[in-house]
Scaffold this motif. Sequence first.
Motif, PDB file in Angstrom:
ATOM      1  N   LYS B  45       0.829  -1.209   0.000  1.00 18.15           N
ATOM      2  CA  LYS B  45       0.000   0.000   0.000  1.00 18.15           C
ATOM      3  C   LYS B  45       0.859   1.252   0.000  1.00 18.15           C
ATOM      4  N   ASN B  49       0.740   4.047  -2.876  1.00 19.36           N
ATOM      5  CA  ASN B  49       0.418   5.436  -2.527  1.00 19.36           C
ATOM      6  C   ASN B  49       1.572   6.407  -2.749  1.00 19.36           C
ATOM      7  N   GLN B  51       4.363   6.423  -1.170  1.00 20.39           N
ATOM      8  CA  GLN B  51       4.967   6.791   0.113  1.00 20.39           C
ATOM      9  C   GLN B  51       6.369   6.217   0.299  1.00 20.39           C
TER      10      GLN B  51
END
Lengths: 87, 87
Positions: B45, B49, B51
């Motif tokens: 994730k 995203n 990140q």
Amino acid sequence: AGDAEAGKAKAAVCAACHGQNGIAQIPMYPNLAGQHEQYLASSLKAYKNGQRKGGQAAIMQGQAAALSDEDIANLAAYFASLPADGE
Amino acid sequence: AGDAEAGKAKAAVCAACHGQNGIAQIPMYPNLAGQHEQYLASSLKAYKNGQRKGGQAAIMQGQAAALSDEDIANLAAYFASLPADGE
């Protein structure tokens, strides 16, 4: 390559989340035992440089900020040297 | 928790870097076999995203962008189910 013995001496603080044997008891934290040394060093540098966010990255950014490049190499060598199955 | 069998069906593309058995043959890539399911999902994730930067994160951002939350859960379950020592 790093010095695994020197890494071991720096690794006590890591055990709180990643386990005494590099196997994390808490499933949101990764196992480190037997991971590739090069990847471990790359990850620690990314945390130190603030390049990883999300999940528990803020904790690791704080931890990695205190590590020199030599510390990172040594810690990576140490965790890579541990058996991946924790035994 | 994800469906490991469904994850296996999605995992062929992962093998190029992370190995057929989740053990990466190239040391800049992490082993995934036996890693905690929750951490694997969190990492995917974070890549999706945007990140995670640094290292080979750009590759993973591209790969993860194509994955649904269900795909992520299933892939995490699959790699967590593999033996950490690759055997």
